[in-house]
Design a protein around this motif. Structure first.
Motif, PDB file in Angstrom:
ATOM      1  N   UNK A  41      37.764  41.067  25.640  1.00  0.00           N
ATOM      2  CA  UNK A  41      38.960  41.034  24.798  1.00  0.00           C
ATOM      3  C   UNK A  41      38.836  40.124  23.576  1.00  0.00           C
ATOM      4  N   UNK A  42      37.622  39.774  23.195  1.00  0.00           N
ATOM      5  CA  UNK A  42      37.431  38.925  22.017  1.00  0.00           C
ATOM      6  C   UNK A  42      37.625  39.738  20.744  1.00  0.00           C
ATOM      7  N   UNK A  43      38.306  39.150  19.780  1.00  0.00           N
ATOM      8  CA  UNK A  43      38.371  39.709  18.428  1.00  0.00           C
ATOM      9  C   UNK A  43      37.265  39.045  17.639  1.00  0.00           C
ATOM     10  N   UNK A  44      36.570  39.820  16.854  1.00  0.00           N
ATOM     11  CA  UNK A  44      35.507  39.225  16.052  1.00  0.00           C
ATOM     12  C   UNK A  44      35.565  39.762  14.637  1.00  0.00           C
ATOM     13  N   UNK A  45      35.151  38.914  13.725  1.00  0.00           N
ATOM     14  CA  UNK A  45      35.122  39.273  12.317  1.00  0.00           C
ATOM     15  C   UNK A  45      33.750  38.979  11.747  1.00  0.00           C
ATOM     16  N   UNK A  46      33.694  38.838  10.462  1.00  0.00           N
ATOM     17  CA  UNK A  46      32.423  38.598   9.782  1.00  0.00           C
ATOM     18  C   UNK A  46      31.794  37.271  10.205  1.00  0.00           C
ATOM     19  N   UNK A  47      32.605  36.309  10.564  1.00  0.00           N
ATOM     20  CA  UNK A  47      32.091  34.993  10.938  1.00  0.00           C
ATOM     21  C   UNK A  47      31.876  34.830  12.433  1.00  0.00           C
ATOM     22  N   UNK A  48      32.002  35.878  13.194  1.00  0.00           N
ATOM     23  CA  UNK A  48      31.856  35.788  14.647  1.00  0.00           C
ATOM     24  C   UNK A  48      33.202  35.928  15.331  1.00  0.00           C
ATOM     25  N   UNK A  49      33.318  35.309  16.483  1.00  0.00           N
ATOM     26  CA  UNK A  49      34.558  35.411  17.249  1.00  0.00           C
ATOM     27  C   UNK A  49      35.699  34.657  16.577  1.00  0.00           C
ATOM     28  N   UNK A  50      36.868  35.299  16.546  1.00  0.00           N
ATOM     29  CA  UNK A  50      38.059  34.680  15.974  1.00  0.00           C
ATOM     30  C   UNK A  50      39.020  34.195  17.054  1.00  0.00           C
ATOM     31  N   UNK A  51      38.989  34.808  18.211  1.00  0.00           N
ATOM     32  CA  UNK A  51      39.901  34.469  19.291  1.00  0.00           C
ATOM     33  C   UNK A  51      40.105  35.685  20.176  1.00  0.00           C
ATOM     34  N   UNK A  52      40.881  35.486  21.215  1.00  0.00           N
ATOM     35  CA  UNK A  52      41.166  36.587  22.131  1.00  0.00           C
ATOM     36  C   UNK A  52      42.210  37.521  21.537  1.00  0.00           C
ATOM     37  N   UNK A  53      42.134  38.782  21.901  1.00  0.00           N
ATOM     38  CA  UNK A  53      43.130  39.773  21.526  1.00  0.00           C
ATOM     39  C   UNK A  53      44.296  39.624  22.508  1.00  0.00           C
ATOM     40  N   UNK A  54      45.315  38.881  22.089  1.00  0.00           N
ATOM     41  CA  UNK A  54      46.401  38.545  23.008  1.00  0.00           C
ATOM     42  C   UNK A  54      47.140  39.745  23.578  1.00  0.00           C
ATOM     43  N   UNK A  55      47.447  40.788  22.792  1.00  0.00           N
ATOM     44  CA  UNK A  55      48.097  41.948  23.422  1.00  0.00           C
ATOM     45  C   UNK A  55      47.249  42.553  24.542  1.00  0.00           C
ATOM     46  N   UNK A  56      45.934  42.601  24.348  1.00  0.00           N
ATOM     47  CA  UNK A  56      45.052  43.112  25.395  1.00  0.00           C
ATOM     48  C   UNK A  56      45.028  42.218  26.616  1.00  0.00           C
ATOM     49  N   UNK A  57      45.017  40.915  26.392  1.00  0.00           N
ATOM     50  CA  UNK A  57      45.008  39.955  27.499  1.00  0.00           C
ATOM     51  C   UNK A  57      46.322  40.042  28.274  1.00  0.00           C
ATOM     52  N   UNK A  58      47.445  40.067  27.554  1.00  0.00           N
ATOM     53  CA  UNK A  58      48.755  40.143  28.214  1.00  0.00           C
ATOM     54  C   UNK A  58      48.854  41.424  29.034  1.00  0.00           C
ATOM     55  N   UNK A  59      48.424  42.529  28.463  1.00  0.00           N
ATOM     56  CA  UNK A  59      48.447  43.800  29.185  1.00  0.00           C
ATOM     57  C   UNK A  59      47.597  43.723  30.449  1.00  0.00           C
ATOM     58  N   UNK A  60      46.406  43.147  30.328  1.00  0.00           N
ATOM     59  CA  UNK A  60      45.526  43.005  31.489  1.00  0.00           C
ATOM     60  C   UNK A  60      46.182  42.137  32.567  1.00  0.00           C
ATOM     61  N   UNK A  61      46.764  41.017  32.154  1.00  0.00           N
ATOM     62  CA  UNK A  61      47.390  40.118  33.134  1.00  0.00           C
ATOM     63  C   UNK A  61      48.532  40.799  33.867  1.00  0.00           C
ATOM     64  N   UNK A  62      49.324  41.582  33.153  1.00  0.00           N
ATOM     65  CA  UNK A  62      50.482  42.240  33.772  1.00  0.00           C
ATOM     66  C   UNK A  62      50.094  43.462  34.593  1.00  0.00           C
TER      67      UNK A  62
END
Length: 87
Positions: A41-62
């Motif tokens: 669920x990592x979001x990544x851009x030109x500089x590498x990882x930016x952070x977790x994709x929170x909507x994906x994480x929340x969906x997974x947790x629920x």
């Protein structure tokens, strides 16, 4: 790599060093397991990882982990702490 417990292979002429042993308190085992499973669920851009994709994480947790509402905020905050450490 070290943030995820990964080590580089040792050169052929030197002995491999064993990885550090990490012990978890029992109350952290479930959240650590979730952390291992949301690594897609990592979001990544030109500089590498930016952070977790929170909507994906929340969906997974629920939907997958079925975290109860009274525990949801605590689990999510623990995951955010691990995300911060990984970044």
């Amino acid at each position: 790599m070290a943030a995820f417990g990964l080590v580089e292979d040792a050169p052929d002429d030197s002995p491999a060093t064993p990885p550090d042993v990490v012990w978890l308190w029992p109350e952290n085992v479930r959240t650590w397991g979730i952390w291992q499973r949301i690594q897609t669920q990592w979001r990544s851009g030109m500089g590498g990882r930016d952070g977790l994709d929170y909507p994906g994480v929340v969906s997974y947790l629920r939907e997958v982990e079925r975290i109860k509402p009274r525990h949801f905020q605590e689990v999510f905050r623990c995951l955010q702490a691990m995300e911060y450490a990984a970044l």
